[in-house]
Design a protein around this motif. Structure first.
Motif, PDB file in Angstrom:
ATOM      1  N   ALA A  38       0.821  -1.213   0.000  1.00  6.31           N
ATOM      2  CA  ALA A  38       0.000   0.000   0.000  1.00  6.31           C
ATOM      3  C   ALA A  38       0.853   1.260   0.000  1.00  6.31           C
ATOM      4  CB  ALA A  38      -0.935  -0.003   1.214  1.00  6.31           C
ATOM      5  N   HIS A  39       2.131   1.142   0.414  1.00  5.80           N
ATOM      6  CA  HIS A  39       2.982   2.328   0.521  1.00  5.80           C
ATOM      7  C   HIS A  39       4.270   2.229  -0.294  1.00  5.80           C
ATOM      8  CE1 HIS A  39       0.542   2.190   4.251  1.00  5.80           C
ATOM      9  NE2 HIS A  39       0.470   3.487   4.070  1.00  5.80           N
ATOM     10  N   ARG A  40       4.571   1.043  -0.828  1.00  6.69           N
ATOM     11  CA  ARG A  40       5.829   0.875  -1.556  1.00  6.69           C
ATOM     12  C   ARG A  40       5.585   0.051  -2.823  1.00  6.69           C
ATOM     13  NH1 ARG A  40       6.728   0.110   3.865  1.00  6.69           N
ATOM     14  NH2 ARG A  40       8.290   1.433   4.858  1.00  6.69           N
ATOM     15  N   THR A  41       6.646  -0.140  -3.582  1.00  8.95           N
ATOM     16  CA  THR A  41       6.568  -0.925  -4.817  1.00  8.95           C
ATOM     17  C   THR A  41       7.552  -2.080  -4.745  1.00  8.95           C
ATOM     18  OG1 THR A  41       5.921   1.000  -6.123  1.00  8.95           O
ATOM     19  CG2 THR A  41       6.817  -0.883  -7.326  1.00  8.95           C
ATOM     20  N   ALA A  42       7.051  -3.275  -5.030  1.00  5.03           N
ATOM     21  CA  ALA A  42       7.908  -4.458  -5.071  1.00  5.03           C
ATOM     22  C   ALA A  42       8.303  -4.757  -6.508  1.00  5.03           C
ATOM     23  CB  ALA A  42       7.177  -5.657  -4.466  1.00  5.03           C
ATOM     24  N   THR A  43       9.516  -5.207  -6.698  1.00  5.95           N
ATOM     25  CA  THR A  43      10.016  -5.555  -8.024  1.00  5.95           C
ATOM     26  C   THR A  43      10.247  -7.059  -8.083  1.00  5.95           C
ATOM     27  OG1 THR A  43      11.078  -3.399  -8.253  1.00  5.95           O
ATOM     28  CG2 THR A  43      11.820  -5.170  -9.727  1.00  5.95           C
ATOM     29  N   VAL A  44       9.594  -7.701  -9.048  1.00  6.71           N
ATOM     30  CA  VAL A  44       9.671  -9.150  -9.163  1.00  6.71           C
ATOM     31  C   VAL A  44      10.097  -9.517 -10.578  1.00  6.71           C
ATOM     32  CG1 VAL A  44       8.416 -11.327  -8.928  1.00  6.71           C
ATOM     33  CG2 VAL A  44       7.819  -9.381  -7.466  1.00  6.71           C
ATOM     34  N   ALA A  45      11.108 -10.364 -10.705  1.00  2.59           N
ATOM     35  CA  ALA A  45      11.576 -10.845 -12.010  1.00  2.59           C
ATOM     36  C   ALA A  45      11.080 -12.271 -12.226  1.00  2.59           C
ATOM     37  CB  ALA A  45      13.096 -10.793 -12.084  1.00  2.59           C
ATOM     38  N   LEU A  46      10.374 -12.489 -13.336  1.00  5.12           N
ATOM     39  CA  LEU A  46       9.808 -13.802 -13.632  1.00  5.12           C
ATOM     40  C   LEU A  46      10.189 -14.243 -15.040  1.00  5.12           C
ATOM     41  CD1 LEU A  46       6.198 -13.255 -12.217  1.00  5.12           C
ATOM     42  CD2 LEU A  46       8.094 -14.422 -11.088  1.00  5.12           C
ATOM     43  N   LYS A  47       9.918 -15.504 -15.348  1.00  2.00           N
ATOM     44  CA  LYS A  47      10.131 -16.055 -16.683  1.00  2.00           C
ATOM     45  C   LYS A  47       9.235 -17.280 -16.795  1.00  2.00           C
ATOM     46  CE  LYS A  47      14.069 -18.942 -15.276  1.00  2.00           C
ATOM     47  NZ  LYS A  47      13.322 -20.229 -15.389  1.00  2.00           N
ATOM     48  N   ASP A  48       9.393 -18.021 -17.871  1.00  2.00           N
ATOM     49  CA  ASP A  48       8.711 -19.310 -18.002  1.00  2.00           C
ATOM     50  C   ASP A  48       9.538 -20.185 -18.915  1.00  2.00           C
ATOM     51  OD1 ASP A  48       6.721 -21.371 -17.942  1.00  2.00           O
ATOM     52  OD2 ASP A  48       5.228 -19.824 -17.511  1.00  2.00           O
ATOM     53  N   VAL A  49       9.089 -21.405 -19.133  1.00  6.42           N
ATOM     54  CA  VAL A  49       9.905 -22.350 -19.893  1.00  6.42           C
ATOM     55  C   VAL A  49      10.149 -21.862 -21.320  1.00  6.42           C
ATOM     56  CG1 VAL A  49       9.302 -24.386 -18.544  1.00  6.42           C
ATOM     57  CG2 VAL A  49       7.779 -23.653 -20.378  1.00  6.42           C
ATOM     58  N   ASN A  50       9.202 -21.137 -21.901  1.00  4.25           N
ATOM     59  CA  ASN A  50       9.381 -20.637 -23.261  1.00  4.25           C
ATOM     60  C   ASN A  50       9.267 -19.116 -23.344  1.00  4.25           C
ATOM     61  OD1 ASN A  50       6.629 -20.699 -22.626  1.00  4.25           O
ATOM     62  ND2 ASN A  50       6.019 -20.827 -24.774  1.00  4.25           N
ATOM     63  N   ILE A  51       9.399 -18.447 -22.193  1.00  2.05           N
ATOM     64  CA  ILE A  51       9.264 -16.995 -22.134  1.00  2.05           C
ATOM     65  C   ILE A  51      10.475 -16.429 -21.408  1.00  2.05           C
ATOM     66  CG2 ILE A  51       7.856 -15.070 -21.319  1.00  2.05           C
ATOM     67  CD1 ILE A  51       5.461 -17.014 -21.350  1.00  2.05           C
ATOM     68  N   GLY A  52      11.117 -15.450 -21.992  1.00  4.86           N
ATOM     69  CA  GLY A  52      12.286 -14.852 -21.375  1.00  4.86           C
ATOM     70  C   GLY A  52      11.944 -14.071 -20.119  1.00  4.86           C
ATOM     71  N   SER A  53      12.972 -13.656 -19.411  1.00  7.15           N
ATOM     72  CA  SER A  53      12.785 -12.941 -18.149  1.00  7.15           C
ATOM     73  C   SER A  53      12.082 -11.603 -18.370  1.00  7.15           C
ATOM     74  CB  SER A  53      14.142 -12.707 -17.473  1.00  7.15           C
ATOM     75  OG  SER A  53      13.973 -12.033 -16.240  1.00  7.15           O
ATOM     76  N   TYR A  54      11.146 -11.294 -17.487  1.00  8.42           N
ATOM     77  CA  TYR A  54      10.445 -10.016 -17.529  1.00  8.42           C
ATOM     78  C   TYR A  54      10.254  -9.533 -16.094  1.00  8.42           C
ATOM     79  CZ  TYR A  54       6.351 -13.017 -16.634  1.00  8.42           C
ATOM     80  OH  TYR A  54       5.474 -13.945 -16.120  1.00  8.42           O
ATOM     81  N   THR A  55      10.068  -8.239 -15.937  1.00  9.15           N
ATOM     82  CA  THR A  55       9.993  -7.638 -14.605  1.00  9.15           C
ATOM     83  C   THR A  55       8.607  -7.074 -14.343  1.00  9.15           C
ATOM     84  OG1 THR A  55      12.338  -7.053 -14.687  1.00  9.15           O
ATOM     85  CG2 THR A  55      10.980  -5.900 -13.068  1.00  9.15           C
TER      86      THR A  55
END
Length: 316
Positions: A56-73
């Motif tokens: 509610a007061h801050r922003t979290a940064t998460v890096a994800l991907k998948d088996v056929n999808i490159g990394s995205y934030t």
């Protein structure tokens, strides 16, 4: 026995859970089991409340991907609070909190009300939907010992794209993607429950199917894909293979959880046999099959005598 009978779904004609396996343990006293469940419920809800307060007061940064999808934030802030109710991870974690809350209450009742619980006798009130709620609790248990493992394996095996640098992101990842499975292991090891009936496999697969509909409903109403593999831009076959893979994985995890419970009961029975062979006195922890028998029943190991409380037949 038909597929439409209560017996097929784990409630035999003799009554639901006659030896109170949902509220006792082979290894710890019921009061300890109740306290452990209460602590896990408190941790689950505290984690969710802390997470939402932080977002509610801050922003979290998460890096994800998948088996056929490159990394995205992904950058998650206060909008992620409402969106979390579309994520299978958070729905599972909410479910863990509510399961441990309900099961701890029933277990405390078993301890302090002389073996009587709402779960088992329903208070003998005619209006109390006893069997449907007992069936729901049994199905709830089957999901709690199955779904967390799918969340953990999928996230760490295919979706995680590196260890986050923020302390909050590190803690929330561990809580909802790792400790969730630890909680499920606790429910596999500690209670004296019987293995979930095979019919419950259709329940967990049905829930997964319903969730798929929820995910695409989220896309239509809120404009985002809950998980990137659901986006047809990555190929329709990718979606089909993901769905088939998750369904197959769920079947394997359900079977593994079921036989882990079988193995736990076998180990508990053998431990009881070893104690008897050593001449150990089980004291309050056993019930003799009959007054003239020298044999003890591992199925009836409880922490205290359970008083028989019968209801009028029209209340059953």
């Amino acid at each position: 026995m038909t597929i439409f009978s209560y017996e097929a779904w784990g409630i035999p004609p003799t009554g639901f859970d006659p030896t109170h396996t949902f509220v006792r343990s082979h290894f710890v006293p019921p009061v300890v089991l109740a306290c452990i469940r209460a602590l896990l419920s408190i941790y689950s809800f505290t984690t969710i409340i802390t997470c939402y307060t932080w977002l509610a007061h801050r922003t979290a940064t998460v890096a994800l991907k998948d088996v056929n999808i490159g990394s995205y934030t992904l950058h998650q802030s206060d909008a992620a609070i409402g969106q979390s109710f579309s994520f299978f991870t958070y729905l599972t974690f909410w479910s863990l909190g509510f399961y441990f809350l309900a099961s701890s209450i029933h277990t405390f009742m078993y301890v302090f009300r002389g073996g009587r619980t709402w779960l088992h006798d329903g208070g003998c009130a005619w209006w109390w939907p006893k069997k449907p709620l007992q069936l729901a609790h049994s199905m709830f248990y089957s999901s709690v010992v199955s779904f967390p493992f799918l969340v953990t394996i999928v996230f760490w095996g295919t979706m995680n794209s590196g260890w986050p640098s923020g302390r909050f992101e590190q803690w929330i990842n561990i809580s909802v993607h790792a400790l969730n499975s630890v909680f499920a292991v606790v429910e596999i090891i500690l209670p004296a429950t019987q293995p979930p009936p095979w019919t419950h496999l259709s329940v967990v697969l049905g829930v997964l199917s319903a969730y798929l509909g929820l995910a695409y409903l989220t896309r239509e109403t809120q404009g985002f894909y809950v998980y990137e593999w659901m986006n047809p831009a990555h190929g329709k076959w990718s979606i089909v293979l993901h769905i088939a893979g998750y369904a197959g994985g769920m079947v394997v995890l359900f079977v593994m959880a079921r036989y882990a419970i079988v193995a736990r009961n076998v180990v508990a029975e053998r431990m009881g046999m070893m104690r008897r062979e050593r001449g150990g006195d089980m004291g309050e922890k056993g019930i003799r099959l009959n007054d003239g028998s020298g044999t003890w029943s591992s199925e009836l190991i409880i922490s205290r005598p359970v008083p028989v409380r019968s209801c009028p037949s029209h209340f059953a």
